[in-house]
Write a protein that holds these residues in place. Structure first.
Motif, mmCIF file in Angstrom:
data_model
loop_
_atom_site.group_PDB
_atom_site.id
_atom_site.type_symbol
_atom_site.label_atom_id
_atom_site.label_comp_id
_atom_site.label_asym_id
_atom_site.label_seq_id
_atom_site.Cartn_x
_atom_site.Cartn_y
_atom_site.Cartn_z
ATOM 1 N N GLY A 187 0.818 -1.204 0.000
ATOM 2 C CA GLY A 187 0.000 0.000 0.000
ATOM 3 C C GLY A 187 0.854 1.257 0.000
ATOM 4 O O GLY A 187 0.344 2.360 0.171
ATOM 5 N N GLY A 188 2.173 1.092 -0.209
ATOM 6 C CA GLY A 188 3.087 2.233 -0.049
ATOM 7 C C GLY A 188 3.160 3.137 -1.272
ATOM 8 O O GLY A 188 2.374 3.001 -2.213
ATOM 9 N N ILE A 189 4.133 4.033 -1.245
ATOM 10 C CA ILE A 189 4.299 4.989 -2.347
ATOM 11 C C ILE A 189 5.040 4.335 -3.514
ATOM 12 O O ILE A 189 4.759 4.603 -4.684
ATOM 13 C CB ILE A 189 5.091 6.227 -1.852
ATOM 14 N N MET A 265 11.259 -13.122 5.448
ATOM 15 C CA MET A 265 9.889 -12.869 4.999
ATOM 16 C C MET A 265 9.886 -12.449 3.524
ATOM 17 O O MET A 265 9.057 -12.910 2.739
ATOM 18 C CB MET A 265 9.254 -11.785 5.863
ATOM 19 N N ARG A 266 10.819 -11.610 3.158
ATOM 20 C CA ARG A 266 10.835 -11.155 1.760
ATOM 21 C C ARG A 266 11.138 -12.314 0.811
ATOM 22 O O ARG A 266 10.562 -12.407 -0.272
ATOM 23 C CB ARG A 266 11.853 -10.036 1.571
ATOM 24 N N ARG A 267 12.010 -13.189 1.216
ATOM 25 C CA ARG A 267 12.289 -14.379 0.378
ATOM 26 C C ARG A 267 11.030 -15.234 0.252
ATOM 27 O O ARG A 267 10.713 -15.732 -0.819
ATOM 28 C CB ARG A 267 13.428 -15.200 1.004
ATOM 29 N N SER A 268 10.348 -15.370 1.356
ATOM 30 C CA SER A 268 9.133 -16.178 1.357
ATOM 31 C C SER A 268 8.079 -15.548 0.432
ATOM 32 O O SER A 268 7.422 -16.230 -0.370
ATOM 33 C CB SER A 268 8.632 -16.280 2.798
ATOM 34 N N MET A 269 7.948 -14.215 0.515
ATOM 35 C CA MET A 269 6.980 -13.530 -0.355
ATOM 36 C C MET A 269 7.330 -13.756 -1.827
ATOM 37 O O MET A 269 6.452 -13.996 -2.664
ATOM 38 C CB MET A 269 6.967 -12.024 -0.041
ATOM 39 N N LEU A 270 8.602 -13.691 -2.141
ATOM 40 C CA LEU A 270 8.997 -13.848 -3.540
ATOM 41 C C LEU A 270 8.784 -15.273 -4.037
ATOM 42 O O LEU A 270 8.428 -15.488 -5.195
ATOM 43 C CB LEU A 270 10.451 -13.402 -3.733
ATOM 44 N N LEU A 285 9.145 -10.720 -11.909
ATOM 45 C CA LEU A 285 8.511 -10.065 -10.759
ATOM 46 C C LEU A 285 8.986 -8.614 -10.729
ATOM 47 O O LEU A 285 10.079 -8.304 -11.199
ATOM 48 C CB LEU A 285 8.898 -10.776 -9.461
ATOM 49 N N ILE A 286 8.141 -7.748 -10.187
ATOM 50 C CA ILE A 286 8.499 -6.321 -10.091
ATOM 51 C C ILE A 286 8.357 -5.909 -8.629
ATOM 52 O O ILE A 286 7.375 -6.261 -7.979
ATOM 53 C CB ILE A 286 7.535 -5.453 -10.925
ATOM 54 N N THR A 287 9.327 -5.165 -8.103
ATOM 55 C CA THR A 287 9.159 -4.597 -6.761
ATOM 56 C C THR A 287 9.498 -3.104 -6.788
ATOM 57 O O THR A 287 10.140 -2.612 -7.717
ATOM 58 C CB THR A 287 10.067 -5.260 -5.700
ATOM 59 N N GLY A 288 9.102 -2.431 -5.740
ATOM 60 C CA GLY A 288 9.379 -0.994 -5.620
ATOM 61 C C GLY A 288 10.611 -0.719 -4.772
ATOM 62 O O GLY A 288 10.710 0.343 -4.174
ATOM 63 N N ALA A 292 19.163 1.000 -0.529
ATOM 64 C CA ALA A 292 19.483 1.606 0.768
ATOM 65 C C ALA A 292 18.335 2.403 1.393
ATOM 66 O O ALA A 292 18.530 3.127 2.357
ATOM 67 C CB ALA A 292 20.737 2.489 0.668
ATOM 68 N N GLN A 293 17.123 2.262 0.853
ATOM 69 C CA GLN A 293 16.015 3.037 1.420
ATOM 70 C C GLN A 293 15.656 2.532 2.822
ATOM 71 O O GLN A 293 15.354 3.317 3.706
ATOM 72 C CB GLN A 293 14.803 2.953 0.492
ATOM 73 N N VAL A 294 15.640 1.232 2.993
ATOM 74 C CA VAL A 294 15.388 0.634 4.312
ATOM 75 C C VAL A 294 16.310 -0.564 4.493
ATOM 76 O O VAL A 294 17.013 -0.956 3.564
ATOM 77 C CB VAL A 294 13.906 0.167 4.461
ATOM 78 N N SER A 296 15.965 -3.674 4.504
ATOM 79 C CA SER A 296 15.856 -4.832 3.609
ATOM 80 C C SER A 296 16.289 -4.496 2.198
ATOM 81 O O SER A 296 16.162 -5.311 1.295
ATOM 82 C CB SER A 296 14.418 -5.334 3.602
ATOM 83 N N GLN A 297 16.792 -3.288 1.995
ATOM 84 C CA GLN A 297 17.174 -2.890 0.644
ATOM 85 C C GLN A 297 18.658 -2.546 0.536
ATOM 86 O O GLN A 297 19.067 -1.720 -0.270
ATOM 87 C CB GLN A 297 16.263 -1.739 0.171
ATOM 88 N N THR A 298 19.478 -3.180 1.399
ATOM 89 C CA THR A 298 20.935 -3.064 1.238
ATOM 90 C C THR A 298 21.357 -4.062 0.157
ATOM 91 O O THR A 298 20.599 -4.965 -0.190
ATOM 92 C CB THR A 298 21.664 -3.440 2.536
HETATM 93 P P1 ATP Z 1 6.437 0.552 -0.843
HETATM 94 O O1 ATP Z 1 6.374 2.042 -0.720
HETATM 95 O O2 ATP Z 1 6.181 0.076 -2.234
HETATM 96 O O3 ATP Z 1 5.587 -0.126 0.189
HETATM 97 P P2 ATP Z 1 8.709 0.383 0.846
HETATM 98 O O4 ATP Z 1 9.674 1.475 0.641
HETATM 99 O O5 ATP Z 1 7.738 0.508 1.952
HETATM 100 O O6 ATP Z 1 7.945 0.150 -0.532
HETATM 101 P P3 ATP Z 1 9.307 -2.314 1.669
HETATM 102 O O7 ATP Z 1 8.203 -2.313 2.642
HETATM 103 O O8 ATP Z 1 10.643 -2.845 2.078
HETATM 104 O O9 ATP Z 1 9.605 -0.910 1.009
HETATM 105 O O10 ATP Z 1 8.866 -3.140 0.437
HETATM 106 C C1 ATP Z 1 9.691 -3.241 -0.692
HETATM 107 C C2 ATP Z 1 8.852 -3.797 -1.831
HETATM 108 O O11 ATP Z 1 8.291 -5.059 -1.479
HETATM 109 C C3 ATP Z 1 7.645 -2.948 -2.147
HETATM 110 O O12 ATP Z 1 7.966 -1.877 -3.009
HETATM 111 C C4 ATP Z 1 6.716 -3.925 -2.799
HETATM 112 O O13 ATP Z 1 7.077 -4.162 -4.143
HETATM 113 C C5 ATP Z 1 7.002 -5.186 -1.989
HETATM 114 N N1 ATP Z 1 6.027 -5.312 -0.879
HETATM 115 C C6 ATP Z 1 6.121 -4.869 0.391
HETATM 116 N N2 ATP Z 1 5.039 -5.195 1.115
HETATM 117 C C7 ATP Z 1 4.217 -5.865 0.284
HETATM 118 C C8 ATP Z 1 2.916 -6.465 0.409
HETATM 119 N N3 ATP Z 1 2.247 -6.447 1.551
HETATM 120 N N4 ATP Z 1 2.396 -7.078 -0.667
HETATM 121 C C9 ATP Z 1 3.068 -7.085 -1.846
HETATM 122 N N5 ATP Z 1 4.277 -6.551 -2.023
HETATM 123 C C10 ATP Z 1 4.847 -5.943 -0.985
#
Ligand code: ATP
Ligand code: MG
Length: 397
Positions: A187-189, A265-270, A285-288, A292-294, A296-298
């Motif tokens: 639900g993020g940006i 958790m992220r591995r499991s989601m993927l 797959l596509i992610t946002g 280095a934003q958080v 889990s993104q190192t």
């Molecule tokens: P976002 O603004 O897209 O939520 P974020 O900066 O909050 O990103 P994370 O929470 O670490 O970063 O998530 C990284 C990426 O993992 C997200 O951009 C999205 O692609 C995926 N993701 C995170 N949470 C979910 C979710 N509940 N369902 C599906 N994908 C998710």
């Protein structure tokens, strides 16, 4: 006087043999988007799509707005059309733009003669039409460098088209010409922006969202559905897959070291995303994620995440700053929904000090201590809820 929309094709004109496939896709998208507005004729010639209303009183503003979101078009204009006859071109220009000319002081005429059989060359046409308009509006001056209005006359195969400046359109490549992918939509940006970026490169995509009720609420899920609907004008119709993720997530929380929780958790989601992608023949797959934003993104965390499954992971935001991402989010209209304050499954159970440089070896060791996880992931993928997302659905409902 007849008004039409001209949509100028972008880089697909460079694509050689694929060109006809690209053009067919683009025309199909345009026809589909205009279907419920009334009858339009959509034709293509010379890297331009001609969108001609076939009924009176069609909503041309709305047609223009919708087409401006279709990828594969770089510029657009509304134009008056007439036969390729100089007197008629003058009369049409006056009828179409006379009122605008009345309210300004400087203008210039540009001509493009794609049909070389037209007897006047471009400079002559500019000069003569300019002289005609000056005669009608004696207060005007020609300013070739900074005119308040630039009038364009295009002499094409089927007729003459007169319009003001072209406006920027969505750019990119027609959706569906680059393959299919599954976007991880939180639900993020960030992740809505990631979907937009990849659709713009011609990917047809679906979304997958992980929900962990009761830790995450129905409102959080509805927010994600609203985002998918807001994106639909760009991505086209698609599915939103909602994964019931509570059990795998609780299992990881209860059976693995706290500090590794997020990466596990992220591995499991993927892995689950891959299972769902395979069911619908999606190739990536596509992610946002953004470097280095958080925690889990190192680089190290990303390397561990990449190794979880074998579909390519596209991360269009990897090198962008948050401010750049927010600017796109505002432009595409998802920002206001994204900042509504609902919880995401990624932010529940997170340890206060996650390990920012996990090694794959320790991650795999932690997974070896969770023998029941694969089965929970399989069940989650199989019980996924499919929500159809259609262009034009109201995001509020
Ligand atoms: P976002 O603004 O897209 O939520 P974020 O900066 O909050 O990103 P994370 O929470 O670490 O970063 O998530 C990284 C990426 O993992 C997200 O951009 C999205 O692609 C995926 N993701 C995170 N949470 C979910 C979710 N509940 N369902 C599906 N994908 C998710
Ligand atoms: Mg998030």
């Amino acid at each position: 006087m007849k008004e039409i929309i001209l949509a100028y094709q972008g880089e697909m004109t460079l694509k050689g043999l694929n060109r006809s496939k690209f053009e067919a896709r683009l025309a199909k998208s345009i026809r589909y988007r205009l279907e419920d507005l009334g009858k339009f004729k959509v034709t293509q010639a010379q890297s331009t799509v001609f969108i001609e209303p076939l009924e009176d009183d069609l909503d041309m503003d709305e047609a223009f707005r919708r087409i401006s979101k279709i990828f594969g078009i770089v510029k657009m204009s509304r134009a008056a059309c007439c036969s390729k006859d100089f007197d008629e071109i003058c009369a049409t220009a006056e009828a179409y733009l006379g009122e605008t000319l009345h309210g300004i002081r400087t203008f210039k005429v540009e001509a493009k003669r794609a049909d070389k059989t037209f007897p006047m060359k471009s400079p002559e046409l500019c000069r003569e039409l300019g002289a005609y308009l000056l005669g009608k509006h004696p207060h005007l001056r020609v300013n070739v460098h900074e005119p308040q209005l630039e009038i364009m006359v295009e002499i094409r195969d089927k007729g003459a088209y007169i319009h003001g400046p072209k406006v920027e359109a969505a750019g990119g490549l027609p959706v569906g010409t680059s393959g299919r992918a599954l976007n991880l939509l939180s639900g993020g940006i960030d992740s809505p922006v990631a979907a937009y970026c990849m659709a713009r490169r011609g990917l047809a995509l679906h979304h997958i969202h992980f929900a962990s009720p009761p830790y995450t609420s129905l409102r959080a899920k509805l927010k994600v559905r609203a985002l998918a609907r807001e994106l639909a004008e760009y991505t086209g119709n698609c599915q939103l897959f909602v994964v019931p993720y509570t059990k795998p997530q609780e299992y990881i929380r209860d059976n693995a070291p706290d500090v590794l929780f997020t990466v596990l958790m992220r591995r499991s989601m993927l892995r689950i995303a891959k299972l769902v992608a395979d069911q619908s023949e999606m190739e990536a797959l596509i992610t946002g994620e953004s470097l280095a934003q958080v925690a889990s993104q190192t680089m190290q965390a990303i390397a561990c995440t990449d190794a979880a499954q074998n579909l390519p992971i596209l991360r269009p935001l990897i090198g962008m700053d948050k401010t750049e991402i927010i600017a796109i989010s505002r432009k595409i209209g998802t920002f206001d929904t994204s900042i509504e304050p609902y919880e995401d499954c990624c932010t529940i159970f997170t340890p206060p000090h996650p390990k920012t440089k996990p090694s794959l070896a320790e991650i795999e060791a932690a997974e070896a201590g969770m023998p029941g996880l694969a089965e929970l992931e399989r069940i989650a993928a199989e019980t996924v809820e499919k929500i159809p997302i259609r262009i034009g659905d109201d995001p509020e409902f």
